[in-house]
Design an enzyme around this catalytic site. Sequence first.
Site, short mmCIF file in Angstrom:
data_model
loop_
_atom_site.label_atom_id
_atom_site.label_comp_id
_atom_site.label_asym_id
_atom_site.label_seq_id
_atom_site.Cartn_x
_atom_site.Cartn_y
_atom_site.Cartn_z
N GLU A 120 47.71 39.74 49.94
CA GLU A 120 46.40 39.13 49.75
C GLU A 120 46.57 37.71 49.23
OE1 GLU A 120 43.63 41.54 47.61
OE2 GLU A 120 44.09 43.35 48.75
N HIS A 234 34.01 35.99 44.29
CA HIS A 234 34.81 36.30 45.47
C HIS A 234 34.32 35.42 46.62
CE1 HIS A 234 36.87 38.47 48.65
NE2 HIS A 234 37.53 39.15 47.71
N ARG A 294 41.54 32.43 44.56
CA ARG A 294 40.15 32.76 44.81
C ARG A 294 39.17 31.65 44.43
NH1 ARG A 294 39.62 39.08 42.92
NH2 ARG A 294 40.28 39.97 44.91
N HIS A 350 32.03 38.42 41.18
CA HIS A 350 32.96 39.50 41.45
C HIS A 350 33.61 40.10 40.20
CE1 HIS A 350 35.68 41.90 43.81
NE2 HIS A 350 36.77 41.28 43.35
N ARG A 385 41.68 35.37 38.24
CA ARG A 385 42.44 36.59 38.48
C ARG A 385 43.10 36.58 39.85
NH1 ARG A 385 41.54 41.55 40.85
NH2 ARG A 385 39.30 41.27 41.17
#
Length: 526
Positions: A120, A234, A294, A350, A385
């Site tokens: 990811e 997100h 992100r 998110h 994160r």
Amino acid sequence: MPREDTRAHERADVIVVGSGIAGCAAALAAAREGADVLVLTKASRPDEASTDWAQGGISTTRGDSEALERDIFEASDWTADEDAVEVLVSDADHAVHDVLVDTLEIEFDRDGDDFDYAREAAHSERRILHVDASTGTHILRPFLDHVDDHDRIEVRDDTAVLRLIAHEGTVHGVVSDEDSEGRPIYAGATILATGGIGSLYTRSTNPPGSTGDGIAMAALAGADVADMEYVQFHPTAYTGSEGPGASENGSGEAASDDPFLLSEALRGEGAILLNGDGDRFMPEYHEDGELAPRDVVARAVARERERTGEVLLDVSTLEEPFADAFPDLAAECAERGVAGDRIPVAPCEHFLCGGIDVDDRGRTSLDGLYAVGECARTGVHGANRLASTSLLEGLVWGLRAGEGAALDVDGEAGPTLVEAPELLNSDPDLPPRFAAEKFTRLRRTMDEYLGLERDPDGIARAGAILRRLKGEVDAYVRTRTARDLYELRNASVTALLIARAARENEASVGCHYVVEEAEVGPPTGD
């Protein structure tokens, strides 16, 4: 000496508040140490817990601890706490195999005899265990069944905790909403695992009822909080109608057109982002393109939507057909009437990287109180994160906190029965639509002033609005005991903590991006 409570009450060795992966892990670990555990959760079914909504997977080290540490630090904009990251990485593989593989026997996707590790955004290699793109569901449901069947654990669902029982820096238990005036439940240790804050924003990937309960209750009891300004958005949530998804009760029942998450695993397998002109834009924002951290991708998507009208996630570039590679997501798209290979997306609240400040065992600044999962600030995430570390953090800290809490329990003496807060219910009728209208006002404030990008004037304005709102809510809480009212109080307290932290941090870092004026389009240079 504190005055002893003489009301009808209950006792437990350890109370766990919340039933996601962190709460289940804490309950399991405490029970393994011989403690009698009571799990209280306002969720009444698994999909009301944040874990059930987690898509991508759970990170492992895959034998390279240093590489995972490096990726966590880079994603955090080099703000993650070194000691916390070391704890996460050193415990990761053992926790995953002990609980998820050996105990729960989760059938993670495989590639032949080996696991089918995914990659990811901001991960330098494939190391993420997953079950299609609905890993949270496949973990939480068997975990809940296992915990519910344990002879030392009682799970009580549809039960909200309204207050902590605190006296002179120690927490002795909780007050729940199991009767009209609040039921005191005493314990040797209390573990908060209440999840996130998504219901503070109009669009969120969190389940309904994510109102920051644990954070607010801990802060009101005097516990330290930290990093509350770091609210992660997100980058790729289906846009839907983009209308408010909150129901009339204020706590946010999901609407049919609410956003749903399109996992970063899609971009990890080759999906790309296109703007309204049909152009791929992420390489202009970051050298890693769609696999940038992100916060970078989310701001880029927001700017391109503003500049060109929309952003589409193009899944035609996947190595396998979308429906074959990600059947769960493809089915979700089909249910929403999304046709073709280009899915309209927008950033969406998110994850909260901050929360109740805890140490490497989940201990807060109050004796007898622990916090784990998204409501806790372990320091692992810093200002941003890394994908697929939330389930891992909840698992690792849940196990550590549950073990520590069990050791705190004095089985012979039992919990101290100090006087519990008395929740009044002398005037139970709220004005019509009170909670719904206040929630709408709170969400609009958070969306406008404490979202993906902030400016100093807006942050100050948000603080003023939220202080007035909290004052209005407090006036009703003094004489009424109702779950939706307490959720509103918790949301207003948590929102104020975010505004205060944002005001005190003038530097743009990670999720906290402060601008003097609106920025549109890709960076033009240093």
